[in-house]
Design a protein around this motif. Structure first.
Motif, PDB file in Angstrom:
ATOM      1  N   GLY A 100     -10.046  -3.065   8.352  1.00 47.60           N
ATOM      2  CA  GLY A 100      -8.726  -2.991   7.752  1.00 47.60           C
ATOM      3  C   GLY A 100      -8.534  -3.896   6.560  1.00 47.60           C
ATOM      4  O   GLY A 100      -7.402  -4.170   6.155  1.00 47.60           O
ATOM      5  N   TRP A 101      -9.619  -4.365   5.944  1.00 53.91           N
ATOM      6  CA  TRP A 101      -9.525  -5.204   4.763  1.00 53.91           C
ATOM      7  C   TRP A 101      -9.296  -4.339   3.531  1.00 53.91           C
ATOM      8  O   TRP A 101      -9.466  -3.122   3.586  1.00 53.91           O
ATOM      9  N   PRO A 102      -8.904  -4.928   2.406  1.00 52.41           N
ATOM     10  CA  PRO A 102      -8.542  -4.128   1.229  1.00 52.41           C
ATOM     11  C   PRO A 102      -9.617  -3.124   0.833  1.00 52.41           C
ATOM     12  O   PRO A 102     -10.808  -3.442   0.813  1.00 52.41           O
ATOM     13  N   ALA A 103      -9.170  -1.898   0.527  1.00 52.39           N
ATOM     14  CA  ALA A 103     -10.081  -0.840   0.101  1.00 52.39           C
ATOM     15  C   ALA A 103     -10.539  -1.099  -1.327  1.00 52.39           C
ATOM     16  O   ALA A 103      -9.949  -1.890  -2.064  1.00 52.39           O
ATOM     17  N   ILE A 104     -11.601  -0.438  -1.713  1.00 51.07           N
ATOM     18  CA  ILE A 104     -12.157  -0.592  -3.053  1.00 51.07           C
ATOM     19  C   ILE A 104     -11.324   0.210  -4.042  1.00 51.07           C
ATOM     20  O   ILE A 104     -11.082   1.399  -3.852  1.00 51.07           O
TER      21      ILE A 104
END
Length: 356
Positions: free
Chosen positions: A250-254
């Motif tokens: 759930g970390w920031p998407a590219i």
């Protein structure tokens, strides 16, 4: 344009750093990735004793790994071994923290860390939080000469987002930008220059570093040749690892994902869902990160992925790319040298001479 190297840290990194110095490289950046490679301060100390001119920097230090006072002492200790050649590169933590299933350090915490460490290096008494309480601290015996706080230690911040770049400008620090896209790198530099001027600095005072990796291809050599995969593949695979983290943690998407890589990335994410132990996919996802391509991820490290995410091109093409970055205002390009491919420094040294 200065040339530098960036290395997954080895206790014997001094060997490749000494060769970099002989070839005219200006700096060596040492990774702070405790679950993947060796301790940067140990390696930098050895390199400091084996070299005389090349600058040595953490590329980049993770604030959560050490107390700010411990890092300040380490930099001052290195500064005695290599007076005036030490740089304090810092970031919110990518590889070293994600390899333990952790997200980035808060930007405010990084700013506080920098404040304390740099104040100590200036021999100031500074208030800092230690074990939950505010305390006054300072380096107590600099006059004994056991450490060097007289020669300045350079500050560089790895900043990819607008808030981190604002902080870089606020502190008047050097800027490290990771990119393989010339157009994107130039756009980022223009944004950084605007923030820099808004903070009241002269444009020429900004020291901008491009951190990247790649391979100098022979004419007709495919971007996914065994040699290219060995040298540039670890940098290219970083995009796959980030995509898996985004999907599973759930970390920031590219941002701005190249459309032509969508299937490749989806395939790798599907593979990563099978990594065990369940709930700790990062143990396998980040194994080899920025160092080697794992057999199971090799099918996803395609020619397109390498071309789009690294400096993998022929020598004339790379000269054009690097010249464009220099013309835009970048001061240094740092090329990753991966374990087992140290001989690649000879190729990059040849290219460096074109910019001497």
């Amino acid at each position: 344009m200065r040339f530098a190297i960036a290395i997954p840290t080895d206790a014997e990194s001094w060997r490749v750093v000494r060769r970099a110095e002989e070839l005219g490289f200006a700096r060596a950046w040492f990774y702070d990735t405790q679950m993947l490679s060796a301790d940067p301060f140990v390696a930098m100390a050895a390199a400091a004793m084996k070299t005389t001119r090349i600058r040595l920097g953490t590329g980049v230090l993770i604030p959560s790994n050490r107390l700010a006072a411990v890092s300040a002492n380490a930099f001052a200790s290195l500064n005695k071994l290599a007076p005036g050649r030490i740089d304090f590169g810092i970031g919110t933590g990518f590889t070293g923290r994600r390899a333990m299933g952790l997200g980035a350090v808060k930007l405010a915490d990084m700013e506080e860390y920098i404040r304390v460490a740099m104040a100590l290096l200036r021999e100031e008494t500074v208030e800092a939080e230690v074990e939950g309480k505010q305390r006054l601290i300072r380096l107590l015996n600099p006059e004994l000469g056991l450490i060097n706080t007289k020669d300045p230690v350079g500050l560089y911040i790895a900043a990819s987002g607008p808030r981190a770049r604002q902080l870089t400008a606020k502190l008047g620090a050097g800027w490290i930008n990771t990119t393989a896209d010339v157009a994107g790198g130039i756009a980022a530099l223009e944004e950084m220059q605007g923030l820099w001027r808004a903070a009241g600095h002269e444009r020429k005072a900004l020291d901008a570093v491009v951190l990247t990796g790649g391979v100098i291809l022979e004419p007709g050599e495919p971007a996914d040749s065994p040699r290219a995969v060995a040298q540039a593949g670890p940098r290219a695979a970083m995009l796959l690892h980030r995509a898996a983290d985004a999907a599973l943690m759930g970390w920031p998407a590219i941002a701005n994902m190249p459309a032509e890589l969508a299937d490749t990335i989806a395939g790798y994410v599907a593979l990563a869902r099978q990594f065990r132990p369940q709930g700790a996919h990062y143990l396998e996802n980040h194994r080899g990160h920025l160092m080697f391509v794992k057999p199971e991820e090799r099918p996803f490290v395609t020619a397109d992925l390498i071309r789009l995410t690294t400096f993998a091109a022929t020598e004339p093409e790379l000269k054009e790319r690097i010249a464009a970055l220099a013309d835009a205002g970048y001061d240094e390009i740092a090329i990753q040298i991966v374990p087992g491919q140290e001989h690649a420094i000879e190729d990059w040294g040849r290219l460096r001479r074109a910019f001497a």
